[in-house]
Design a protein around this motif. Structure first.
Motif, short mmCIF file in Angstrom:
data_model
loop_
_atom_site.label_atom_id
_atom_site.label_comp_id
_atom_site.label_asym_id
_atom_site.label_seq_id
_atom_site.Cartn_x
_atom_site.Cartn_y
_atom_site.Cartn_z
N SER A 8 0.82 -1.21 0.00
CA SER A 8 0.00 0.00 0.00
C SER A 8 0.86 1.26 0.00
O SER A 8 0.56 2.22 -0.72
CB SER A 8 -0.92 0.00 1.22
N ILE A 9 1.92 1.26 0.79
CA ILE A 9 2.80 2.43 0.85
C ILE A 9 3.46 2.68 -0.50
O ILE A 9 3.49 3.83 -0.99
CB ILE A 9 3.87 2.23 1.95
N VAL A 10 3.97 1.62 -1.13
CA VAL A 10 4.60 1.77 -2.45
C VAL A 10 3.56 2.20 -3.48
O VAL A 10 3.84 3.04 -4.36
CB VAL A 10 5.29 0.46 -2.87
N PHE A 11 2.35 1.63 -3.38
CA PHE A 11 1.25 2.03 -4.26
C PHE A 11 1.07 3.54 -4.24
O PHE A 11 1.10 4.21 -5.27
CB PHE A 11 -0.05 1.38 -3.76
N TRP A 12 0.85 4.07 -3.04
CA TRP A 12 0.49 5.48 -2.92
C TRP A 12 1.65 6.40 -3.24
O TRP A 12 1.46 7.50 -3.77
CB TRP A 12 -0.08 5.77 -1.53
N LEU A 13 2.87 5.98 -2.93
CA LEU A 13 4.04 6.76 -3.32
C LEU A 13 4.13 6.86 -4.84
O LEU A 13 4.42 7.93 -5.40
CB LEU A 13 5.31 6.14 -2.75
N SER A 14 3.89 5.74 -5.51
CA SER A 14 3.94 5.71 -6.97
C SER A 14 2.83 6.57 -7.57
O SER A 14 3.07 7.35 -8.52
CB SER A 14 3.84 4.27 -7.48
N ILE A 15 1.64 6.43 -7.04
CA ILE A 15 0.49 7.20 -7.54
C ILE A 15 0.70 8.69 -7.33
O ILE A 15 0.49 9.50 -8.23
CB ILE A 15 -0.81 6.73 -6.86
N PHE A 16 1.14 9.06 -6.13
CA PHE A 16 1.38 10.47 -5.82
C PHE A 16 2.50 11.04 -6.69
O PHE A 16 2.43 12.18 -7.14
CB PHE A 16 1.75 10.62 -4.34
N SER A 17 3.53 10.24 -6.95
CA SER A 17 4.63 10.69 -7.79
C SER A 17 4.17 10.95 -9.21
O SER A 17 4.52 11.97 -9.83
CB SER A 17 5.76 9.64 -7.78
N CYS A 18 3.36 10.02 -9.77
CA CYS A 18 2.82 10.21 -11.12
C CYS A 18 1.92 11.45 -11.17
O CYS A 18 1.99 12.24 -12.12
CB CYS A 18 2.04 8.98 -11.56
N MET A 19 1.08 11.60 -10.16
CA MET A 19 0.19 12.75 -10.11
C MET A 19 0.98 14.06 -10.03
O MET A 19 0.61 15.06 -10.65
CB MET A 19 -0.74 12.65 -8.90
N SER A 20 2.09 14.03 -9.30
CA SER A 20 2.93 15.23 -9.16
C SER A 20 3.53 15.65 -10.50
O SER A 20 3.63 16.84 -10.81
CB SER A 20 4.04 14.98 -8.14
N ILE A 21 3.93 14.66 -11.30
CA ILE A 21 4.46 14.97 -12.63
C ILE A 21 3.39 15.66 -13.47
O ILE A 21 3.65 16.64 -14.17
CB ILE A 21 4.94 13.68 -13.34
N GLY A 22 2.16 15.15 -13.39
CA GLY A 22 1.05 15.78 -14.12
C GLY A 22 0.76 17.18 -13.59
O GLY A 22 0.46 18.09 -14.37
N LEU A 23 0.83 17.35 -12.27
CA LEU A 23 0.55 18.65 -11.67
C LEU A 23 1.58 19.69 -12.10
O LEU A 23 1.22 20.85 -12.37
CB LEU A 23 0.54 18.52 -10.14
N ILE A 24 2.83 19.28 -12.18
CA ILE A 24 3.88 20.20 -12.66
C ILE A 24 3.55 20.70 -14.06
O ILE A 24 3.68 21.89 -14.37
CB ILE A 24 5.26 19.50 -12.64
N ASP A 25 3.10 19.79 -14.91
CA ASP A 25 2.77 20.18 -16.28
C ASP A 25 1.52 21.06 -16.31
O ASP A 25 1.42 21.95 -17.17
CB ASP A 25 2.57 18.93 -17.14
N ASP A 26 0.56 20.80 -15.41
CA ASP A 26 -0.64 21.64 -15.35
C ASP A 26 -0.30 23.06 -14.92
O ASP A 26 -0.85 24.04 -15.45
CB ASP A 26 -1.66 21.05 -14.37
N LEU A 27 0.60 23.18 -13.94
CA LEU A 27 0.94 24.49 -13.40
C LEU A 27 1.93 25.24 -14.28
O LEU A 27 1.87 26.46 -14.39
CB LEU A 27 1.53 24.33 -11.99
N LYS A 28 2.84 24.51 -14.89
CA LYS A 28 3.87 25.14 -15.73
C LYS A 28 4.00 24.33 -17.02
O LYS A 28 4.81 23.40 -17.13
CB LYS A 28 5.21 25.15 -14.97
N SER A 29 3.16 24.67 -17.98
CA SER A 29 3.13 23.93 -19.23
C SER A 29 4.48 23.94 -19.93
O SER A 29 5.17 24.96 -19.97
CB SER A 29 2.06 24.52 -20.15
#
Length: 250
Positions: A8-29
């Motif tokens: 579960s910990i690895v799951f959520w770390l991976s999911i949060f990391s992927c989401m963060s990459i997307g968030l960076i692109d959303d905030l700074k295209s």
């Protein structure tokens, strides 16, 4: 898995990391190029699969592919390509029409009905509300952060539920047929005509259906929402109907 388990910990770390990459692109295209995003997401999933090797399928019932899955390295590569491809498929098909949120809502509904996990119930309710707002207003879409986050969550949970014997590969293939077929067709089409695989276009099936509905409805929102409802109901919706009516074993 248990909320405090290693999986579960690895799951959520991976999911949060992927989401963060997307968030960076959303905030700074364009801060991260498409190739860089692809490389980072591949690294995230690669490490996740190494940390949780049970996510790597040993057999899925296809003779040639099962032969490749017998080797640990090729099995890791194939699973990695699937995860990265699925997340990008979700992002590619996302729009303000409820298509991807609708598919994920149906998937989480089935996951919850079959497993009964409270976390599935929370995400299911959230996605259903988002989908309804999405369809009614036509003003909101997941963005890279939402698409990468939910896409990675579905990919990892799908692999986990398959490895746990909850769902067959065939049922999951039906459930997520549209984004998977869409990215395969899109990549093939762009390669044939010599276009960049990373640059967006309006030649997807959902774009073509939307253009068709524009001739029927004056409202762009109605045409857009009808596109999402039609594709979701005729793809993942059939999987939900088959599940509830027990047409086949999942």
């Amino acid at each position: 898995p248990s909320p405090l388990s290693t999986i579960s910990i690895v799951f959520w770390l991976s999911i949060f990391s992927c989401m963060s990459i997307g968030l960076i692109d959303d905030l700074k295209s364009n801060l991260l190029s498409p190739r860089m995003r692809l490389l980072i997401i591949s690294l995230i999933f690669g490490l996740c699969l190494i940390a949780i090797p049970i996510l790597i399928p040993q057999k899925i019932g296809i003779v040639g592919l099962d032969f490749l899955l017998d080797n640990a390295i090729t099995a890791w590569i194939i699973t990695l390509v699937f995860c990265v491809g699925f997340v990008n498929a979700v992002n590619m098909a996302d729009g303000a029409n409820g298509l991807i949120p609708g598919i994920i809502s149906i998937a989480l509904t089935i996951f919850y009905m079959e497993v009964g996990s409270f976390s599935y119930a929370i995400f299911m309710a959230t996605c259903v509300i988002f989908t309804l707002f999405n369809v009614i207003s036509g003003r909101l879409f997941l963005g890279d952060a939402g698409a990468y986050g939910l896409g990675s969550m579905i990919a990892l949970n799908g692999l986990f539920l398959y490895s746990s014997g909850v769902f067959s590969a065939a049922f999951l293939a039906v459930l997520f047929a549209y984004p998977c077929i869409d990215i395969l067709v899109t990549v093939s089409r762009r390669r044939i005509v010599g276009r960049s695989l990373f640059l967006p276009d309006n030649d997807h099936l959902h774009n073509r259906v939307y253009f068709y509905f524009q001739n029927w409805f004056r409202s762009k929102t109605v045409a857009n929402s009808m596109t999402g409802v039609l594709i979701v109901s005729s793809s993942s919706g059939l999987a939900l109907l088959g599940y509830t009516e027990a047409w086949w074993s999942v």
